[in-house]
Write an enzyme that holds these catalytic residues in place. Structure first.
Site, PDB file in Angstrom:
ATOM      1  N   HIS A  15      -5.846   1.620  -4.428  1.00  0.00           N
ATOM      2  CA  HIS A  15      -4.832   0.964  -3.181  1.00  0.00           C
ATOM      3  C   HIS A  15      -4.374  -0.133  -3.589  1.00  0.00           C
ATOM      4  CE1 HIS A  15      -7.644  -1.757  -0.918  1.00  0.00           C
ATOM      5  NE2 HIS A  15      -8.032  -1.480  -2.069  1.00  0.00           N
ATOM      6  N   HIS A  41      -2.873   1.280   6.862  1.00  0.00           N
ATOM      7  CA  HIS A  41      -3.133   1.224   5.272  1.00  0.00           C
ATOM      8  C   HIS A  41      -3.479   2.225   4.815  1.00  0.00           C
ATOM      9  CE1 HIS A  41      -4.468  -1.142   1.652  1.00  0.00           C
ATOM     10  NE2 HIS A  41      -5.383  -0.394   1.571  1.00  0.00           N
ATOM     11  N   CYS A  67       0.905  -1.158   0.140  1.00  0.00           N
ATOM     12  CA  CYS A  67      -0.020  -0.052  -0.091  1.00  0.00           C
ATOM     13  C   CYS A  67       0.947   1.227  -0.128  1.00  0.00           C
ATOM     14  CB  CYS A  67      -0.895   0.144   1.131  1.00  0.00           C
ATOM     15  SG  CYS A  67      -0.280   0.211   2.943  1.00  0.00           S
TER      16      CYS A  67
END
Length: 359
Positions: free
Chosen positions: A335, A323, A275
């Protein structure tokens, strides 16, 4: 009274039947006692998702230690080069001091007044004496310089030792985090491997359904906010953000070009991303340097209210900020999700939203 008849012993055939029946019952009972209940698909999906989330947390920790290791290695190299230069300087000073000391020993063994009395060339002697006194002054200066250089060298060596010890410690922690990630991913894969092909397909279908549901919910929220905004006759802060331009356009263009590429933990491209690897490289493509890991990216710019999100902003999720994605407008982001999945577009409402930053 008649004699009582003793019961006749069971025949061998009857004994065999009884023994077999008892043994079969025992096996059945044992099998029933030790049978493991088959987990439901929902339970498997929940556990697999939890393991993958924990693995991603460990990935960001791994990235942090890896970045620290790289910085420490660079620092250790710099200090060791400094130590090497200091040692060369000390060796040169020792050589010069040795030459001065040897010259004084050769010329300083007789009292100066006696040397002058018996010298056949008094004028020449006075010149040599003057040079000898100058050499003594040079020796004093060299000794002080050598002491200063040795002190610096000792400090640099101590710093190098401490840095290398810290580097070893970080390397050990890095290995532990790597093992932790691999263990969690292996556990998740082991759970999936227990499922039949049909059940694995059902789990994947459920994940796709969850994503579609999140997208539908986001669309409904946007539409409701739009209606409420128009009815109240006030500026709508929840309508889709304006089209990206300039830096934001470059960030999003890079992210869009990575769609479909696999997630790879601790990867920053070009073939796979985690990420924060995706977000850091997207910003780099736009000429902006941000930190490598999500927790540090959280501090790379001012906080942005959810209502004021613009394309290109960083959006963060979960309490520990493990994240991060890139907002692209209309309540959606690009993402890199987790192991086994690819870079994708997803509503920001699909995960526990924590906030946004605009570096």
């Amino acid at each position: 009274m008649g004699k009582r008849r003793k019961p006749s012993p069971p025949s061998r055939a009857r004994m065999a039947v009884l023994t077999t029946a008892m043994a079969g019952g025992a096996v059945l009972a044992a099998g029933t006692a030790h049978a493991e209940p088959t987990p439901s698909l929902a339970s498997v999906k929940e556990q697999v998702d939890k393991l993958n989330e924990e693995a991603e947390q460990s990935v960001e920790q791994y990235n942090g230690f890896q970045e620290k290791q790289q910085k420490l290695q660079g620092e250790a190299n710099r200090i060791q080069e400094k130590v090497a230069r200091g040692q060369e300087s000390m060796n040169e000073l020792r050589t010069r001091l040795g030459a001065v000391a040897a010259d004084q020993y050769r010329n300083g063994g007789i009292d100066p007044s006696v040397q002058l009395m018996f010298d056949s060339d008094p004028a020449g002697y006075l010149e040599r004496a003057s040079a000898q006194n100058q050499a003594a002054g040079t020796q004093t200066a060299l000794l002080k310089q050598a002491q200063d250089e040795q002190r610096k060298l000792d400090q640099d060596r101590a710093e190098a030792t401490a840095t290398l010890a810290q580097l070893d410690s970080v390397g050990t922690e890095l290995g532990a985090r790597k093992q932790q990630i691999q263990s969690k991913l292996a556990a998740a894969q082991a759970m999936l491997n227990k499922l039949s092909t049909e059940d694995r397909a059902k789990v994947n279908a459920q994940q796709a359904a969850d994503k579609a549901k999140a997208e539908a919910q986001q669309a409904a929220k946007t539409a409701a906010a739009d209606r409420a905004s128009r009815s109240a006759d006030r500026p709508d802060m929840s309508t889709p953000a304006p089209p990206a331009s300039g830096r934001a356009a470059a960030i999003i263009a890079f992210a869009q070009a990575q769609l479909g590429k696999p997630y790879g933990w601790s990867k920053s491209g070009p073939d796979s991303f985690d990420c924060s690897g995706l977000t850091s490289q997207a910003y780099k493509a736009a000429g902006v340097r941000i930190s490598r890991i999500s927790q540090d990216q959280w501090n790379d710019g001012p906080r942005i209210d959810r209502a004021n999100l613009q394309p290109g902003d960083l959006v963060f999720f979960y309490n520990d900020i493990h994240h991060v994605g890139i907002y692209i407008g209309d309540g959606k982001m690009i993402h890199a999700p987790r192991t086994g999945k690819n870079v994708e577009v997803l509503p920001i409402s699909a995960m526990p939203y924590m906030g946004a930053v605009r570096p």
